[in-house]
Design a protein around this motif. Structure first.
Motif, mmCIF file in Angstrom:
data_model
loop_
_atom_site.group_PDB
_atom_site.id
_atom_site.type_symbol
_atom_site.label_atom_id
_atom_site.label_comp_id
_atom_site.label_asym_id
_atom_site.label_seq_id
_atom_site.Cartn_x
_atom_site.Cartn_y
_atom_site.Cartn_z
ATOM 1 N N ARG A 11 117.059 -36.971 44.228
ATOM 2 C CA ARG A 11 116.683 -37.722 45.224
ATOM 3 C C ARG A 11 116.575 -36.818 46.506
ATOM 4 O O ARG A 11 117.017 -35.462 46.581
ATOM 5 N N GLU B 15 116.989 -35.448 49.512
ATOM 6 C CA GLU B 15 117.851 -35.983 50.675
ATOM 7 C C GLU B 15 117.879 -34.573 51.540
ATOM 8 O O GLU B 15 117.595 -33.436 51.060
ATOM 9 N N ARG C 181 125.507 -32.567 48.434
ATOM 10 C CA ARG C 181 124.468 -33.313 48.569
ATOM 11 C C ARG C 181 123.089 -32.429 48.412
ATOM 12 O O ARG C 181 122.717 -31.681 48.987
ATOM 13 N N LYS D 269 125.719 -44.385 58.012
ATOM 14 C CA LYS D 269 126.768 -42.956 58.182
ATOM 15 C C LYS D 269 126.586 -42.650 59.939
ATOM 16 O O LYS D 269 127.497 -41.905 60.002
ATOM 17 N N ARG E 164 127.757 -50.921 48.490
ATOM 18 C CA ARG E 164 127.116 -49.933 48.038
ATOM 19 C C ARG E 164 125.711 -49.529 48.318
ATOM 20 O O ARG E 164 125.099 -50.548 48.559
ATOM 21 N N THR F 26 132.649 -39.404 49.072
ATOM 22 C CA THR F 26 132.666 -40.104 47.824
ATOM 23 C C THR F 26 132.320 -39.319 46.575
ATOM 24 O O THR F 26 131.220 -38.856 46.574
HETATM 25 P P1 ATP Z 1 126.157 -41.188 49.513
HETATM 26 O O1 ATP Z 1 126.828 -42.196 50.024
HETATM 27 O O2 ATP Z 1 127.279 -39.935 49.383
HETATM 28 O O3 ATP Z 1 124.900 -40.713 49.862
HETATM 29 P P2 ATP Z 1 125.580 -42.872 47.178
HETATM 30 O O4 ATP Z 1 126.117 -44.043 47.607
HETATM 31 O O5 ATP Z 1 124.116 -42.585 47.464
HETATM 32 O O6 ATP Z 1 126.469 -41.610 47.857
HETATM 33 P P3 ATP Z 1 125.708 -43.247 44.273
HETATM 34 O O7 ATP Z 1 124.376 -43.564 44.225
HETATM 35 O O8 ATP Z 1 126.623 -44.378 44.131
HETATM 36 O O9 ATP Z 1 125.889 -42.486 45.784
HETATM 37 O O10 ATP Z 1 126.168 -42.220 43.267
HETATM 38 C C1 ATP Z 1 127.187 -41.988 42.733
HETATM 39 C C2 ATP Z 1 127.934 -40.614 43.124
HETATM 40 O O11 ATP Z 1 126.774 -39.613 42.895
HETATM 41 C C3 ATP Z 1 128.186 -40.372 44.542
HETATM 42 O O12 ATP Z 1 129.383 -40.927 44.893
HETATM 43 C C4 ATP Z 1 128.224 -39.074 44.657
HETATM 44 O O13 ATP Z 1 129.632 -38.381 44.397
HETATM 45 C C5 ATP Z 1 127.004 -38.253 43.800
HETATM 46 N N1 ATP Z 1 125.805 -38.081 44.599
HETATM 47 C C6 ATP Z 1 125.024 -39.269 44.976
HETATM 48 N N2 ATP Z 1 123.931 -38.560 45.890
HETATM 49 C C7 ATP Z 1 124.078 -37.250 45.424
HETATM 50 C C8 ATP Z 1 123.469 -35.894 46.102
HETATM 51 N N3 ATP Z 1 122.278 -36.105 46.761
HETATM 52 N N4 ATP Z 1 123.871 -34.920 45.579
HETATM 53 C C9 ATP Z 1 125.261 -34.506 44.923
HETATM 54 N N5 ATP Z 1 126.046 -35.755 44.565
HETATM 55 C C10 ATP Z 1 125.397 -36.956 44.758
#
Ligand code: ATP
Ligand code: MG
Length: 410
Positions: free
Chosen positions: A112, A114, A120, A208, A256, A278
């Motif tokens: 992703r 980001e 992250r 956020k 979500r 999370t």
């Molecule tokens: P966040 O709100 O922190 O961006 P998300 O809702 O986008 O998380 P999900 O798509 O539900 O995350 O992914 C499940 C898990 O994967 C997250 O809870 C997090 O622990 C992990 N995760 C998501 N994006 C990242 C990232 N860019 N880097 C590291 N871990 C990530």
């Protein structure tokens, strides 16, 4: 430095890679005990798979996906998450026709675009589990319990939040109520949320930005709008969680970041990770299989963020193990290579010091590499046909008369 890993992409070199392995093997052990089997899914897919499943109006699709055209003109995306591929494979391979219910897990990198920061990254790792074909809230509770077991066994402290976000029947009602509320506060919302307001107002609950979070606090709660079926499902889920002794907090504002969820949603959050709190999240997605061309099939799953979990897991203390062979002179070196080979054949970890430096330097290496024993083959040993075996933790040294005795000793 001339070459660097791409921004937001990190190498895991030892000992970080050992920690990664520990997290993954713990996850596998726990979910395998629950009857889950591994699927190996592709790292890239047609981009439209994610647009369709994750949702056109989500941050992931709008801002975060790595999309490119391949040499054949196909529009490809590096996978931002695992569920879409799992469902695609489940439908494409016709698994539903052979199995009344299916439990899969996967582990692998996700991508992703980001803003990189602690917890992250642009390439990150998830371990996920998916269940197809079961609609009972009992399986929701069981899946949540397994997720908790994984975190517990890794000694990661996290609180569980649960919510229900309803279904096609009841969510439109809630959406209306939310729009009425948000319309009055539109000025207070961030630029993104102003857009979300018209495209996908539930997303605002997930924003956020501080100002938006304030607004959201007073928003109507979806749990007040659930239809009878969703309400009963949610009540039962909570009952079963109690039965399984899983502690949880209800968070009626929990939604979500992906569009496919229905009914149950949940997150495990740690207070040690700042904004990236999370560590594991999931929920039910009862329409997705059908939306991707399969038969109507209830489903649910979760994904754990391995990178974030690793920030909370203690480093593995390696146990001393195996035999490091130390030699002097060509003849001893040859003998040593044979011994190492034999020990490995017998299933023991063993290395020889190919530098053949001083005994002291070789002994230091044996210690640094956390070997249990150093096997010394020097001139005296060669001439008189014995080995010296030194236990590194105690410094105790003993005489070993033959290879047979060595194997017996080990
Ligand atoms: P966040 O709100 O922190 O961006 P998300 O809702 O986008 O998380 P999900 O798509 O539900 O995350 O992914 C499940 C898990 O994967 C997250 O809870 C997090 O622990 C992990 N995760 C998501 N994006 C990242 C990232 N860019 N880097 C590291 N871990 C990530
Ligand atoms: Mg995100």
């Amino acid at each position: 430095m001339e070459y660097k890993a791409v921004r937001g992409v990190e190498d895991l070199i030892p000992p970080e890679s050992l920690k990664f392995e520990k997290v993954v093997s713990t996850f596998k052990e726990v979910v395998e005990r629950g009857g889950f089997k591994e699927v190996i899914l592709p790292i890239f897919e047609e981009a439209r798979l994610f647009t369709r499943s994750v949702g056109e109006a989500t941050d992931i699709v709008q801002k975060e996906m790595y999309v490119f055209e391949d040499r054949g003109g196909r529009v490809i995306a590096l996978r931002p998450e695992g569920t879409a591929s799992a469902v695609r494979a489940y439908v494409e391979r016709g698994v539903y026709a052979r199995e009344p219910f299916t439990k899969w897990f996967y582990v692998g990198p996700m991508f992703r675009f980001e803003r990189p920061q602690a917890g992250r990254k642009r390439q990150f790792f998830q371990a996920g589990a998916e269940v197809f074909g079961l609609s009972s809230p009992g399986i929701d509770a069981e899946v949540i319990k397994l997720a908790q077991d994984v975190l517990r066994r890794l000694k990661v402290e996290a609180t569980l939040e649960v919510n229900s976000i309803g279904c096609k029947e009841c969510r439109p009602e809630y959406r209306k109520a939310l729009l009425v509320y948000l319309e009055k506060k539109l000025e207070l919302l961030c630029k993104d949320c102003k857009e979300r307001f018209s495209r996908n107002p539930l997303r605002v609950l997930d924003c956020k930005v501080e100002g938006c979070r304030e607004v959201v606090k007073g928003a109507p709660k979806i749990t007040d709008y659930l239809c009878r079926e969703c309400r009963e499902h949610y009540e039962k889920l909570k009952e079963y969680l109690k039965l399984l002794k899983v502690e949880f907090k209800e968070n009626p504002l929990l939604v979500r970041g992906l569009d496919y969820y229905t009914k149950t949603v949940f997150e495990f959050k740690s207070d040690k990770l700042g904004a990236q709190s999370t560590v594991l999240a999931g929920g039910r997605y009862d329409y997705l299989v059908e939306e991707l061309g399969g038969p109507k099939t209830p489903a649910l799953g979760f994904a754990m963020g391995i990178d974030r979990v690793m920030l909370l897991v203690e480093e593995e203390r390696e146990e001393r193990e195996g035999v490091f062979v130390i030699t002097r002179g060509e003849e001893a070196y040859r003998k040593g290579m044979e011994v190492v080979n034999l020990l490995r054949e017998k299933g023991l970890k063993s290395e020889i010091d190919h530098r053949q430096g001083s005994f002291k330097a070789q002994m230091k290496a044996a210690d640094r590499l956390l070997y249990r024993f150093a096997l010394i083959i020097g001139e005296e040993e060669l001439q008189n046909g014995f080995f010296s075996l030194k236990e590194l933790s105690t410094g105790k040294q003993e005489k070993i008369e033959s290879l047979k005795e060595l194997l017996a000793r080990l």
